[in-house]
Design an enzyme around this catalytic site. Structure first.
Site, PDB file in Angstrom:
ATOM      1  N   HIS A 154       0.844  -1.233  -0.117  1.00  0.00           N
ATOM      2  CA  HIS A 154       0.089  -0.061  -0.079  1.00  0.00           C
ATOM      3  C   HIS A 154       0.927   1.302   0.152  1.00  0.00           C
ATOM      4  O   HIS A 154       0.962   1.903   0.775  1.00  0.00           O
ATOM      5  CB  HIS A 154      -1.042   0.019   1.313  1.00  0.00           C
ATOM      6  CG  HIS A 154      -2.330  -0.747   1.189  1.00  0.00           C
ATOM      7  ND1 HIS A 154      -3.002  -1.416   1.895  1.00  0.00           N
ATOM      8  CD2 HIS A 154      -2.940  -1.218  -0.136  1.00  0.00           C
ATOM      9  CE1 HIS A 154      -4.176  -2.031   1.383  1.00  0.00           C
ATOM     10  NE2 HIS A 154      -3.950  -1.882   0.239  1.00  0.00           N
ATOM     11  N   HIS A 208     -10.230  -4.848   4.146  1.00  0.00           N
ATOM     12  CA  HIS A 208      -8.639  -4.742   4.091  1.00  0.00           C
ATOM     13  C   HIS A 208      -8.228  -6.350   3.310  1.00  0.00           C
ATOM     14  O   HIS A 208      -8.692  -7.269   4.015  1.00  0.00           O
ATOM     15  CB  HIS A 208      -7.996  -4.507   5.400  1.00  0.00           C
ATOM     16  CG  HIS A 208      -6.368  -4.533   4.932  1.00  0.00           C
ATOM     17  ND1 HIS A 208      -5.552  -5.244   4.903  1.00  0.00           N
ATOM     18  CD2 HIS A 208      -5.921  -3.044   4.868  1.00  0.00           C
ATOM     19  CE1 HIS A 208      -4.239  -4.880   4.596  1.00  0.00           C
ATOM     20  NE2 HIS A 208      -4.550  -3.638   4.820  1.00  0.00           N
ATOM     21  N   GLU A 226      -5.921  -8.159   3.643  1.00  0.00           N
ATOM     22  CA  GLU A 226      -5.316  -9.162   4.409  1.00  0.00           C
ATOM     23  C   GLU A 226      -6.484  -9.736   5.434  1.00  0.00           C
ATOM     24  O   GLU A 226      -6.490 -11.077   5.545  1.00  0.00           O
ATOM     25  CB  GLU A 226      -4.313  -8.545   5.663  1.00  0.00           C
ATOM     26  CG  GLU A 226      -3.790  -9.384   6.491  1.00  0.00           C
ATOM     27  CD  GLU A 226      -3.313  -8.745   7.731  1.00  0.00           C
ATOM     28  OE1 GLU A 226      -2.387  -7.728   7.674  1.00  0.00           O
ATOM     29  OE2 GLU A 226      -3.528  -9.374   8.932  1.00  0.00           O
ATOM     30  N   CYS A 263       1.948  -8.468  14.256  1.00  0.00           N
ATOM     31  CA  CYS A 263       3.167  -8.430  13.714  1.00  0.00           C
ATOM     32  C   CYS A 263       4.128  -7.653  14.552  1.00  0.00           C
ATOM     33  O   CYS A 263       3.963  -6.708  15.083  1.00  0.00           O
ATOM     34  CB  CYS A 263       3.044  -7.758  12.380  1.00  0.00           C
ATOM     35  SG  CYS A 263       4.211  -6.802  11.754  1.00  0.00           S
ATOM     36  N   SER A 289      -2.610   2.405   3.761  1.00  0.00           N
ATOM     37  CA  SER A 289      -1.957   1.453   4.513  1.00  0.00           C
ATOM     38  C   SER A 289      -2.564   1.440   5.861  1.00  0.00           C
ATOM     39  O   SER A 289      -2.669   2.499   6.653  1.00  0.00           O
ATOM     40  CB  SER A 289      -0.596   1.932   4.525  1.00  0.00           C
ATOM     41  OG  SER A 289       0.227   1.682   5.536  1.00  0.00           O
ATOM     42  N   ASN A 326      -1.587  -0.159   8.474  1.00  0.00           N
ATOM     43  CA  ASN A 326      -0.426  -0.067   9.705  1.00  0.00           C
ATOM     44  C   ASN A 326      -0.076   1.734   9.657  1.00  0.00           C
ATOM     45  O   ASN A 326       0.173   1.911  10.927  1.00  0.00           O
ATOM     46  CB  ASN A 326       0.781  -0.743   9.620  1.00  0.00           C
ATOM     47  CG  ASN A 326       1.600  -0.286   8.217  1.00  0.00           C
ATOM     48  OD1 ASN A 326       2.424   0.532   8.394  1.00  0.00           O
ATOM     49  ND2 ASN A 326       1.611  -1.175   7.253  1.00  0.00           N
TER      50      ASN A 326
HETATM   51  S1  SF4 Z   1       3.574  -4.858   8.655  1.00  0.00           S
HETATM   52 FE1  SF4 Z   1       3.954  -6.756   9.550  1.00  0.00          FE
HETATM   53  S2  SF4 Z   1       2.569  -8.089   8.823  1.00  0.00           S
HETATM   54 FE2  SF4 Z   1       2.632  -6.434   7.315  1.00  0.00          FE
HETATM   55  S3  SF4 Z   1       4.160  -6.960   5.818  1.00  0.00           S
HETATM   56 FE3  SF4 Z   1       5.109  -5.784   7.627  1.00  0.00          FE
HETATM   57  S4  SF4 Z   1       6.041  -7.501   8.816  1.00  0.00           S
HETATM   58 FE4  SF4 Z   1       4.540  -8.466   7.482  1.00  0.00          FE
END
Ligand code: SF4
Length: 285
Positions: A41, A124, A126, A190, A218, A220
């Site tokens: 992303h 999402h 994932e 993660c 994104s 995260n």
């Molecule tokens: S944020 Fe964590 S789960 Fe996502 S790709 Fe990176 S290491 Fe993997």
């Protein structure tokens, strides 16, 4: 302005791995190489891969016969992999191992007779992939209110979207405990995201404002901004240095920077350069 960059900002292990695998595939490919959805992303990274010839296909139907298919770091459901195999296409699977683990735990919980709850964003990719590993049987919820609204379920199995914050999932799991006799939780967060959030949250109270850099889609990056907002009122989320507006920084002398897991180093460096060049006088309220 003084600029302090948080440790662990930017590319995580899973993104570096996906980029490396995609680059190696493009280097050695004879025919077309297509990614099922954007590889990560981040629009800058996706753009530079497109220049190298990596086409983005939205679904299996868009894949050109004979092409090599790159499965992105967010992973896919079993039926997508079966579809790729049925078409006889070559596959390069860059699914992050943390995501694979979440998929595996979700499938195992179903096998063991639990009703599975995925704490995450239902849209999402994932989460879509994790749910597919439960045969579509998992419930996805993301808030305490949604957990509290759940009818009573005898045995609940819980996994998390890998990039969620520990604080958030603790709260939602707390609400789920009231909705079941037995709650089995696998911590599928993660490690890279958890470390990134921790260092940003430690920095945020010590600076006048925080800048979080990363793709708008994104998850995260959005979580990173969210956890920082809990300890600092002045948090801005941007995709690139071009979006930095000096007006946002009125009165700011020290600014902290962190970045989502799919943000390239050069994008972070441009943001730091631009912030450093902002004269304190220009930022006085
Ligand atoms: S944020 Fe964590 S789960 Fe996502 S790709 Fe990176 S290491 Fe993997």
């Amino acid at each position: 302005m003084d600029v302090i960059v948080a440790d662990n900002a930017g590319f995580c292990f899973g993104v570096k791995r996906a980029i490396k695998m995609a680059n190696e595939t493009l280097d050695g490919a004879e025919g077309q190489v297509q990614a099922l959805g954007p590889l990560i992303h981040n629009p800058q990274v996706v753009g530079s891969f497109q220049k190298r010839g990596l086409r983005v296909a939205e679904s299996l139907e868009d894949i050109t016969p004979g092409a090599t298919v790159v499965i992105r770091s967010h992973g896919v459901g079993p039926s997508v992999k079966e579809g790729v195999e049925a078409k006889g296409l070559k596959v390069v699977d860059t699914t992050c191992p943390f995501v694979t683990k979440a998929q595996w735990y979700a499938a195992k919980l179903i096998e063991d007779g639990y009703k599975v709850v995925v704490i995450g964003d239902a849209k999402h990719p994932e989460v879509v992939g994790i749910v597919a590993h439960t045969g579509g049987k998992a419930i996805v919820l993301n808030t305490i209110a949604e957990a509290e609204a759940l009818k009573f379920i005898g045995r609940l199995g819980v996994v998390f979207q890998t990039t969620h914050s520990i604080l958030h999932v603790q709260e939602v799991v707390g609400a789920l405990l009231k909705r079941s006799k037995e709650v089995r939780v696998f911590n599928t967060l993660c490690g890279a995201t958890t470390a990134m959030q921790k260092t940003a949250v430690e920095l945020a109270p010590d600076v006048d404002a925080m800048v979080i850099v990363g793709g708008r889609l994104s998850a995260n990056t959005a979580q990173l901004a969210e956890v920082c907002r809990k300890v600092n009122d002045r948090v801005v989320q941007i995709e690139s240095a071009a979006e930095l507006d000096p007006a946002w920084f009125a009165g700011v002398r020290r600014v902290g920077v962190s970045a989502g897991a799919s943000t390239p180093d050069e994008v972070i460096a441009e943001v730091v350069d631009r912030l450093t060049q902002m004269e304190p006088a220009a930022t006085t309220a």
